[in-house]
Write an enzyme that holds these catalytic residues in place. Structure first.
Site, PDB file in Angstrom:
ATOM      1  N   HIS A  44      23.716  -9.876 -32.495  1.00  0.00           N
ATOM      2  CA  HIS A  44      23.895 -11.292 -32.738  1.00  0.00           C
ATOM      3  C   HIS A  44      23.296 -11.674 -34.091  1.00  0.00           C
ATOM      4  CE1 HIS A  44      25.036 -14.809 -30.484  1.00  0.00           C
ATOM      5  NE2 HIS A  44      24.014 -15.476 -30.986  1.00  0.00           N
ATOM      6  N   GLU A  76      31.104 -20.365 -30.068  1.00  0.00           N
ATOM      7  CA  GLU A  76      29.987 -19.419 -29.886  1.00  0.00           C
ATOM      8  C   GLU A  76      30.090 -18.216 -30.826  1.00  0.00           C
ATOM      9  OE1 GLU A  76      29.193 -18.471 -25.751  1.00  0.00           O
ATOM     10  OE2 GLU A  76      28.207 -16.607 -26.323  1.00  0.00           O
TER      11      GLU A  76
HETATM   12  C1  MEV Z   1      27.288 -15.129 -23.339  1.00  0.00           C
HETATM   13  O1  MEV Z   1      28.130 -16.186 -23.719  1.00  0.00           O
HETATM   14  C2  MEV Z   1      28.014 -14.202 -22.391  1.00  0.00           C
HETATM   15  C3  MEV Z   1      27.145 -13.085 -21.796  1.00  0.00           C
HETATM   16  O2  MEV Z   1      25.990 -13.640 -21.205  1.00  0.00           O
HETATM   17  C4  MEV Z   1      28.023 -12.383 -20.765  1.00  0.00           C
HETATM   18  C5  MEV Z   1      27.273 -11.380 -19.914  1.00  0.00           C
HETATM   19  O3  MEV Z   1      26.048 -11.506 -19.747  1.00  0.00           O
HETATM   20  O4  MEV Z   1      27.963 -10.502 -19.351  1.00  0.00           O
HETATM   21  C6  MEV Z   1      26.685 -12.118 -22.859  1.00  0.00           C
END
Ligand code: MEV
Length: 415
Positions: free
Chosen positions: A367, A78
């Site tokens: 991102h 990821e």
């Molecule tokens: C994504 O892999 C993880 C998050 O969704 C964690 C969160 O929402 O605390 C960004």
């Protein structure tokens, strides 16, 4: 050594490897990282092997755990996770980094007895020393280094198929994850438990709810680094997760983004870690956030994580997967305990980073910025060009693709 490497992301893969050599890895060890697992070894690890499923391995920078600077290997598919962990570690670093500790590496073996006599528990407890001795005779090396079977406990369980007697064998597994030792010991004493209880033994298996083998980490995230509004935002996010299982599951998934990535990079069983962590989060009959946050008297944000962490520095894939030994060397860990302390710290860092982004600008902009930076490096951007290409996409609006990034890079070069 100082893990705060400025501009690590701006380097190419070769240059990053060169940095790792400055930080103590040999050329051969870097080659292990780039080549990964070979087919021959893989063929001995599991059945019916036809190939290798690889994952990117990245290095999180800026970490300081128990006053030791660390470069953290993270295996994960990821995007943004490694960068987010590095960012959180940079913020925590401003107040001294993470403080972490772990309990003794004690795992539970469960032996299920059906139809035990009324006095079974009494008889089993009276025979405890002999049972422990029998279990320990199976692993003299573990015992020699202070581990081994330490205790026996009995639990009566009401089930839909009637009452069952569940015997817990508590084993200090040293630096191993312990599944092999615990399962072997549990199977070995099962006939004695049958004889003592007058019942029939069914399951003999380790429990992944490693309640005795926990790691804790904490850090202060100074308000001077993140701003007062972000402190409030993270406390709001924490309250949301506490109150809502839908949010809490996602919150804890974010913790495991970090914890799993290090668990995998060190050749450990991440399903065991996941199972333990998520069940631990529900131990009070409702799902709870794995990390706690509060405001200190000076207005900074304090964060703390505690979770079961059954990870190893010996045995299983920690031995067979070539990357695992390199990761351990990079982390400078000798014991399973030290590794668990680091994994807990990365879990806290990861959760903090997610909450910081989510409660302020949201995660998509960062991102996209990162995605643009990664593509810019792939397109051949060097030094400042990388950030300038990312800036080009920072306002949003334009899709970040290899083509648009190449075009942006040309624009940057043309001035
Ligand atoms: C994504 O892999 C993880 C998050 O969704 C964690 C969160 O929402 O605390 C960004």
């Amino acid at each position: 050594m100082n893990s705060a490497i400025e501009g690590f992301y701006k380097l190419g893969v070769k240059e990053r490897n060169a940095k790792l050599r400055e930080y103590g890895l040999t050329t051969e060890e870097c080659a292990v990282y780039t080549n990964g697992l070979d087919l021959e070894t893989a063929n001995h690890m599991i059945e019916n092997v036809v190939g290798i499923h690889a994952l990117p391995l990245g290095i999180a920078t800026n970490f300081k755990v128990n006053d030791r600077d660390l470069l953290i290997p993270m295996a994960i598919e990821e995007p943004s996770v490694v960068a987010a962990a590095s960012k959180a570690a940079k913020i925590a670093r401003a107040s001294g980094g993470f403080k972490a500790e772990a309990t003794d590496p004690v795992m539970i073996g469960q032996i299920q007895i059906i139809g035990a006599a009324k006095d079974a528990e009494k008889k089993i407890m009276a025979a405890k020393d002999g049972l422990l001795e029998k279990a320990n005779a199976l692993d003299p090396m573990l015992v020699k280094f202070g581990g081994g079977a330490k205790e026996i406990e009995c639990r009566l369980l009401e089930t839909e198929r009637g009452e069952m007697l569940i015997v817990h064998l508590l084993v200090n597994c040293g630096d191993a994850m312990g599944a092999n030792a615990v399962n072997t010991m549990s199977e070995a004493i099962a006939p004695d438990l049958e004889a003592l209880s007058g019942g029939r033994v069914r399951l003999r298996i380790i429990s992944n709810l490693a309640v005795h083998r926990r790691a804790k980490a904490s850090a202060i995230f100074p308000k001077t680094e993140i701003g007062e509004d972000a402190v409030e935002g993270i406390l709001d996010a924490y309250a949301f997760a506490k109150a809502d299982p839908y949010r809490c599951a996602t919150n804890n998934k974010g913790v495991m983004n970090g914890a799993d990535a290090v668990t995998i990079a060190t050749g450990n069983d991440w399903r065991a870690v996941e199972a333990g962590a998520h069940y631990w989060a529900t131990r009070n009959n409702a799902v709870e956030p794995l990390c706690k946050y509060w405001k200190t008297e000076s207005g900074d944000l304090a964060g703390e994580i505690e979770l079961p962490l059954a990870v190893a520095t010996v045995g299983g894939a920690t031995k067979t997967h070539p990357n695992a030994a390199v990761s351990r060397k990079l982390l400078g860990v000798k014991t399973a305990r030290e590794l668990a302390e680091i994994i807990a710290s990365v879990g806290l860092a990861q959760n903090f980073a997610a909450l910081l982004a989510l409660s302020t600008e949201g995660i998509q902009r960062g991102h996209m910025r990162l995605h643009a930076k990664n593509l810019a490096v792939m397109a051949g951007a060097k030094g400042d060009e990388i950030d300038r290409v990312a800036e080009h996409f920072a306002k949003g609006g334009e899709r970040v693709t290899m083509e648009s990034v190449k075009a942006a890079l040309e624009k940057v070069r043309r001035g």
